[in-house]
Design a protein around this motif. Structure first.
Motif, short mmCIF file in Angstrom:
data_model
loop_
_atom_site.label_atom_id
_atom_site.label_comp_id
_atom_site.label_asym_id
_atom_site.label_seq_id
_atom_site.Cartn_x
_atom_site.Cartn_y
_atom_site.Cartn_z
N LYS A 200 0.83 -1.20 0.00
CA LYS A 200 0.00 0.00 0.00
C LYS A 200 0.87 1.25 0.00
N LEU A 201 1.90 1.25 0.83
CA LEU A 201 2.80 2.39 0.89
C LEU A 201 3.47 2.65 -0.45
N LEU A 202 3.96 1.60 -1.08
CA LEU A 202 4.61 1.74 -2.39
C LEU A 202 3.63 2.21 -3.46
N LYS A 203 2.42 1.71 -3.39
CA LYS A 203 1.39 2.12 -4.36
C LYS A 203 1.07 3.60 -4.17
N LYS B 261 1.74 6.57 -6.92
CA LYS B 261 0.69 7.47 -7.38
C LYS B 261 1.09 8.93 -7.20
N ALA B 262 1.71 9.23 -6.07
CA ALA B 262 2.14 10.61 -5.79
C ALA B 262 3.21 11.05 -6.79
N LEU B 263 4.14 10.18 -7.08
CA LEU B 263 5.20 10.51 -8.04
C LEU B 263 4.61 10.67 -9.44
N ALA B 264 3.70 9.80 -9.81
CA ALA B 264 3.05 9.91 -11.13
C ALA B 264 2.30 11.23 -11.24
N GLN B 265 1.68 11.67 -10.16
CA GLN B 265 0.95 12.94 -10.18
C GLN B 265 1.90 14.12 -10.36
N ILE C 269 0.04 14.41 -22.60
CA ILE C 269 0.76 13.21 -22.18
C ILE C 269 0.13 12.72 -20.89
N LYS C 270 -0.24 11.47 -20.84
CA LYS C 270 -0.87 10.89 -19.64
C LYS C 270 0.13 9.99 -18.93
N VAL C 271 0.33 10.26 -17.66
CA VAL C 271 1.26 9.49 -16.83
C VAL C 271 0.43 8.54 -15.97
N LYS C 272 0.79 7.26 -16.03
CA LYS C 272 0.09 6.25 -15.23
C LYS C 272 1.12 5.45 -14.45
N PRO C 273 0.90 5.30 -13.16
CA PRO C 273 1.83 4.45 -12.40
C PRO C 273 1.69 3.00 -12.84
N LYS C 274 2.80 2.29 -12.86
CA LYS C 274 2.79 0.89 -13.22
C LYS C 274 2.10 0.10 -12.11
N GLN C 275 1.21 -0.77 -12.49
CA GLN C 275 0.45 -1.55 -11.50
C GLN C 275 1.16 -2.81 -11.14
#
Length: 92
Positions: A21-24, A28-32, A86-92
Protein backbone atom coordinates in the motif's frame (compact mmCIF):
# COMPACT_ATOMS: atom_id res chain seq x y z
CA UNK A 1 30.66 5.30 26.49
CA UNK A 2 28.64 2.92 24.35
CA UNK A 3 26.71 4.21 21.38
CA UNK A 4 24.26 2.19 19.45
CA UNK A 5 20.68 1.60 18.73
CA UNK A 6 18.51 -1.33 18.04
CA UNK A 7 15.60 -1.64 15.67
CA UNK A 8 13.28 -4.58 15.50
CA UNK A 9 11.11 -5.12 12.46
CA UNK A 10 8.08 -7.32 12.76
CA UNK A 11 7.49 -9.05 9.44
CA UNK A 12 4.39 -10.84 10.62
CA UNK A 13 0.81 -9.83 10.25
CA UNK A 14 -0.01 -7.14 7.73
CA UNK A 15 3.54 -6.05 6.90
CA UNK A 16 3.42 -7.22 3.27
CA UNK A 17 0.04 -5.61 2.65
CA UNK A 18 1.09 -2.36 4.33
CA UNK A 19 4.33 -2.22 2.36
CA UNK A 20 2.48 -2.73 -0.93
CA UNK A 21 0.00 0.00 0.00
CA UNK A 22 2.80 2.39 0.89
CA UNK A 23 4.61 1.74 -2.39
CA UNK A 24 1.39 2.12 -4.36
CA UNK A 25 0.65 5.44 -2.65
CA UNK A 26 4.18 6.69 -3.32
CA UNK A 27 3.96 5.58 -6.94
CA UNK A 28 0.69 7.47 -7.38
CA UNK A 29 2.14 10.61 -5.79
CA UNK A 30 5.20 10.51 -8.04
CA UNK A 31 3.05 9.91 -11.13
CA UNK A 32 0.95 12.94 -10.18
CA UNK A 33 4.06 15.12 -9.91
CA UNK A 34 5.13 14.04 -13.40
CA UNK A 35 1.60 14.56 -14.71
CA UNK A 36 1.60 18.09 -13.32
CA UNK A 37 4.96 18.74 -14.98
CA UNK A 38 3.83 17.49 -18.39
CA UNK A 39 0.53 19.40 -18.14
CA UNK A 40 2.34 22.61 -17.22
CA UNK A 41 4.92 22.27 -19.98
CA UNK A 42 2.26 21.48 -22.58
CA UNK A 43 0.27 24.53 -21.56
CA UNK A 44 3.35 26.76 -21.60
CA UNK A 45 5.25 25.36 -24.60
CA UNK A 46 2.60 24.17 -27.05
CA UNK A 47 3.53 25.56 -30.47
CA UNK A 48 7.10 26.36 -29.43
CA UNK A 49 10.14 24.88 -31.20
CA UNK A 50 11.10 21.37 -30.09
CA UNK A 51 14.57 22.58 -29.11
CA UNK A 52 13.05 25.11 -26.71
CA UNK A 53 10.72 22.51 -25.21
CA UNK A 54 13.55 20.00 -24.93
CA UNK A 55 15.65 22.43 -22.92
CA UNK A 56 12.77 23.26 -20.56
CA UNK A 57 11.82 19.60 -20.13
CA UNK A 58 15.39 18.63 -19.34
CA UNK A 59 15.70 21.38 -16.74
CA UNK A 60 12.33 20.75 -15.10
CA UNK A 61 12.69 16.96 -15.01
CA UNK A 62 15.91 17.34 -13.02
CA UNK A 63 13.87 19.01 -10.26
CA UNK A 64 11.90 15.77 -9.93
CA UNK A 65 15.06 13.69 -9.98
CA UNK A 66 14.40 12.39 -13.45
CA UNK A 67 16.50 12.08 -16.53
CA UNK A 68 15.54 11.10 -20.04
CA UNK A 69 17.61 9.61 -22.80
CA UNK A 70 18.06 11.95 -25.75
CA UNK A 71 15.56 9.87 -27.72
CA UNK A 72 12.94 10.11 -24.94
CA UNK A 73 13.60 13.82 -24.53
CA UNK A 74 13.07 14.42 -28.24
CA UNK A 75 9.89 12.34 -28.23
CA UNK A 76 8.31 14.08 -25.26
CA UNK A 77 9.45 17.52 -26.45
CA UNK A 78 7.86 16.86 -29.84
CA UNK A 79 4.56 15.83 -28.24
CA UNK A 80 4.58 18.89 -26.00
CA UNK A 81 5.41 21.18 -28.92
CA UNK A 82 2.49 19.68 -30.86
CA UNK A 83 0.18 20.30 -27.90
CA UNK A 84 -0.45 16.59 -27.33
CA UNK A 85 -1.55 15.72 -23.81
CA UNK A 86 0.76 13.21 -22.18
CA UNK A 87 -0.87 10.89 -19.64
CA UNK A 88 1.26 9.49 -16.83
CA UNK A 89 0.09 6.25 -15.23
CA UNK A 90 1.83 4.45 -12.40
CA UNK A 91 2.79 0.89 -13.22
CA UNK A 92 0.45 -1.55 -11.50
Amino acid sequence: MTMGSSVTLDFSGNFDRELKKLLKDESKALAQKWQNLFDSLTKQYSGKPVSTVKSALKQESKKLGGAFSDRELNGYATLISEGTNIKVKPKQ
